[in-house]
Design a protein around this motif. Structure first.
Motif, mmCIF file in Angstrom:
data_model
loop_
_atom_site.group_PDB
_atom_site.id
_atom_site.type_symbol
_atom_site.label_atom_id
_atom_site.label_comp_id
_atom_site.label_asym_id
_atom_site.label_seq_id
_atom_site.Cartn_x
_atom_site.Cartn_y
_atom_site.Cartn_z
ATOM 1 N N VAL A 38 46.001 42.686 35.838
ATOM 2 C CA VAL A 38 46.184 42.362 37.243
ATOM 3 C C VAL A 38 45.174 42.854 38.127
ATOM 4 O O VAL A 38 44.484 41.985 38.981
ATOM 5 N N ILE A 39 44.680 44.152 37.876
ATOM 6 C CA ILE A 39 43.763 44.928 38.865
ATOM 7 C C ILE A 39 42.282 44.182 38.690
ATOM 8 O O ILE A 39 41.665 43.809 39.806
ATOM 9 N N ALA A 40 42.062 43.788 37.244
ATOM 10 C CA ALA A 40 40.734 43.207 37.275
ATOM 11 C C ALA A 40 40.525 41.864 37.889
ATOM 12 O O ALA A 40 39.525 41.372 38.225
ATOM 13 N N ALA A 41 41.699 41.077 37.880
ATOM 14 C CA ALA A 41 41.685 39.859 38.383
ATOM 15 C C ALA A 41 41.384 39.994 40.076
ATOM 16 O O ALA A 41 40.415 39.396 40.615
ATOM 17 N N PHE A 42 41.952 40.794 40.600
ATOM 18 C CA PHE A 42 41.770 41.119 42.229
ATOM 19 C C PHE A 42 40.205 41.565 42.189
ATOM 20 O O PHE A 42 39.683 41.484 43.431
ATOM 21 N N VAL A 43 39.815 42.640 41.346
ATOM 22 C CA VAL A 43 38.706 43.211 41.617
ATOM 23 C C VAL A 43 37.774 41.972 41.456
ATOM 24 O O VAL A 43 36.477 41.832 42.265
ATOM 25 N N VAL B 188 37.191 40.501 44.993
ATOM 26 C CA VAL B 188 36.457 41.174 45.899
ATOM 27 C C VAL B 188 35.136 40.987 45.474
ATOM 28 O O VAL B 188 34.437 40.789 46.392
ATOM 29 N N GLU B 189 34.672 41.098 44.356
ATOM 30 C CA GLU B 189 33.439 41.040 43.990
ATOM 31 C C GLU B 189 32.637 39.723 44.539
ATOM 32 O O GLU B 189 31.601 39.766 44.890
ATOM 33 N N MET B 190 33.414 38.515 43.962
ATOM 34 C CA MET B 190 32.837 37.348 44.314
ATOM 35 C C MET B 190 32.722 37.138 46.186
ATOM 36 O O MET B 190 31.552 36.895 46.486
ATOM 37 N N TYR C 184 29.690 50.055 41.548
ATOM 38 C CA TYR C 184 31.133 50.883 41.941
ATOM 39 C C TYR C 184 32.043 49.847 42.405
ATOM 40 O O TYR C 184 33.254 50.043 42.459
ATOM 41 N N VAL C 185 31.426 48.416 42.673
ATOM 42 C CA VAL C 185 32.780 47.641 43.124
ATOM 43 C C VAL C 185 33.377 46.903 41.693
ATOM 44 O O VAL C 185 34.640 46.991 41.552
ATOM 45 N N PRO C 186 32.713 46.823 40.597
ATOM 46 C CA PRO C 186 33.300 46.353 39.358
ATOM 47 C C PRO C 186 34.114 47.565 38.831
ATOM 48 O O PRO C 186 35.131 47.345 38.209
ATOM 49 N N LEU C 187 33.625 48.778 39.179
ATOM 50 C CA LEU C 187 34.437 49.923 38.686
ATOM 51 C C LEU C 187 35.795 50.108 39.378
ATOM 52 O O LEU C 187 36.442 50.893 38.930
ATOM 53 N N ILE C 188 36.023 49.495 40.477
ATOM 54 C CA ILE C 188 37.398 49.769 40.945
ATOM 55 C C ILE C 188 38.397 49.314 40.027
ATOM 56 O O ILE C 188 39.674 49.946 39.942
#
Lengths: 198, 334
Positions: free
Chosen positions: A75-80, A83-85, A101-105
């Motif tokens: 779930v978290i990775a989907a939202f990250v 955000v990244e896009m 550090y954006v993907p690392l969220i």
């Protein structure tokens, strides 16, 4: 409504994720070199935190207990990814300065910690309040650290030069300065707390 | 039985002399450092005196303010803060703005010493921690050295910098000879240039048994051997070991900083290990590291290993074999 408010305010000061729970130090120390980085990172992480809290709270009865952590991460990775896009499309400069550090969220301890400790056990509205409060606390902590690091380390505030007399101490924008400042801030806050309780 | 009182049974520690107090030892070392300071003033003119005075004053003031505000006894007269300030000034170039030693001494006392609990509790040598902070904060200021006897601050790189940058292969290319290095007519930090004063002071401290030979000798010998083995691009065992000993901060670090009581091992065997480690790290940083000089970082890194060295160099208790001791301590720990 009162519980909503209580869950919201606790993350700001009393259970501040950075200063009192001391979670998520890696992005905190890495991106707090300037105020603009701190704001960008804080908003990105807060968005992911609020959204993932809401979704996980909705799904909390469906997620099997044994594989809950992988489910949270998905779930978290989907939202990250969202955000990244968005950052790449509309704020490429910020995206470049935040870098990895954006993907690392995805593996940010605060987000996973709130999913595990709060959202998976509480209803949707309370989880929303918790996410908002914790996110705001994270942004505030980042801003405080970045305020010191940007002014002392590069002599600027929001990218504007403060004074030509002052020679900035390069150590404050480097990793040792971040750790040093973090230690002093934690010590100072603990001292203030001990004064108030005694 | 008139001399009965010669055989008093008491618990350790057994002081050898009545007057071996902290402040007495500290002030003796400070006095031994006075000739070094005088040579610095002689070589670099009055600016050197200003740097030293500001550094010492800032160290004393910081210590006094912190101890007063924490309700402790103010111990600035014991000479330890004075020594930190002086040693920090010895690590600086002569022509620095005076706020630099002030900030450095503040950091050395406030962060490296008092945060850990004051004298006797600090992990790192305060003066070296202050220098490392200044190096990371204002690297340009800390590495701009001036030529000796120059009236208007002509910059001159230190011999080790010239070596690192490949501008000179040896002493001949630097227009220096060993005599210059010995007396201090070369570019460098305030306290490191005059090798003669440093060695004489060290000999006095050894004779008074204020320091033991283990740390400085093993430190210097290891660094020299390393420089001899790997120091020359011409091949193994062709390096100029005398140059390695005299040209940087090795003597200052080995005699006055690595021997700091608080941040070095207690046992003699441990001090040997400590010195060898410092020497190896110094050699590695000088030869392959990013900085021309590595004494400061070598000592700071070895400072972190001191608790471990102390643990493994404990002397055998009388009447206990090694195996019994190990199993006994293991049982107690579990």
């Amino acid at each position: 409504m009162k519980r909503f408010w209580l869950e919201f305010v606790k993350g700001i000061i009393t259970e501040n994720p950075i200063f009192f729970v001391v979670l998520g130090l890696c992005p905190t120390l890495a991106v707090s070199t300037s105020m603009s980085n701190a704001i960008g990172m804080g908003i990105a992480a807060t968005f992911v935190l609020v959204c993932s809290n809401v979704i996980i709270a909705m799904l909390r009865r469906m997620i099997p207990d044994k594989i809950r952590i992988p489910c949270f991460i998905v779930v978290i990775a989907a939202f990250v990814t969202i955000v990244e896009m968005v950052l790449k499309a509309y704020a490429p400069a910020l995206d470049r300065s935040l870098g990895i550090y954006v993907p690392l969220i995805v593996v940010n301890c605060i987000i996973l910690g709130r999913a595990e400790a709060f959202a998976s056990k509480n209803p949707v509205l309370l989880s929303l309040a918790d996410g908002l409060g914790m996110g705001l606390g994270f942004v505030l902590a980042l801003l405080v650290i970045a305020l010191f690091r940007e002014t002392l380390g590069s002599g600027k505030l929001m990218g504007l030069s403060l004074s030509h007399q002052f020679e900035p101490a390069a150590i404050m924008v480097l990793a040792p300065g971040a750790l040093l400042l973090m230690g002093l801030l934690l010590g100072g806050l603990r001292w203030i707390r001990s004064l108030r309780s005694s | 039985m008139a001399d009965n009182n010669k055989y008093i049974v008491s618990a350790a520690p057994h002081l050898r002399k009545k007057d071996d107090s902290v402040s007495r030892i500290m002030w003796t070392v400070n006095a031994v450092l006075a000739p070094v300071a005088l040579m610095a003033v002689f070589v670099f003119d009055r600016v050197a005196l200003g740097v030293m005075l500001v550094s010492i004053f800032s160290a004393l003031l910081t210590e006094a303010v912190i101890q007063r505000s924490r309700g402790q006894r103010v111990t600035i007269s014991d000479g330890s803060a004075f020594m930190t300030g002086l040693l920090l000034a010895f690590n600086m170039p002569a022509h620095v703005p005076l706020w630099l030693p002030a900030v450095g001494s503040f950091f050395a006392i406030a962060i490296a010493k008092q945060v850990f609990g004051g004298l006797g509790h600090n992990i790192f040598n305060p003066a070296l921690a202050g220098r490392a902070f200044l190096m990371a904060a204002w690297p340009q200021r800390m590495t701009t050295f001036t030529k000796p006897f120059a009236v208007d601050a002509v910059t001159q790189a230190t011999p080790l910098m010239l070596l690192k940058e490949g501008k000179a292969a040896g002493l001949a290319g630097m227009e220096l000879d060993y005599m210059d290095l010995l007396i201090g007519f070369r570019g460098g930090a305030l306290g490191e240039v005059c090798a003669l004063a440093l060695v004489l002071g060290g000999a006095y401290l050894l004779a008074r048994r204020i320091i033991s030979w283990q740390t400085p000798v093993s430190f210097i010998v290891t660094a020299a051997a390393f420089g001899w083995a790997f120091g020359s691009p011409a091949g193994f065992f062709r390096g100029d070991f005398l140059f390695q000993v005299l040209s940087g901060g090795l003597l200052l670090g080995a005699i006055y900083m690595a021997t700091d009581y608080v941040t070095s091992p207690i046992t003699k065997r441990g001090q040997l290990v400590f010195g060898v480690g410092c020497g190896l790290l110094t050699g590695v940083i000088r030869r392959w590291g990013g900085y021309p000089e590595g004494v400061c970082y070598a000592i700071l890194i070895m400072n972190t290993a001191v608790p471990l060295i102390d643990r493994f160099s404990q002397p055998r208790r009388y009447g206990v074999t090694r195996r019994e001791k190990d199993s006994g301590s293991a049982r107690r720990a579990s």
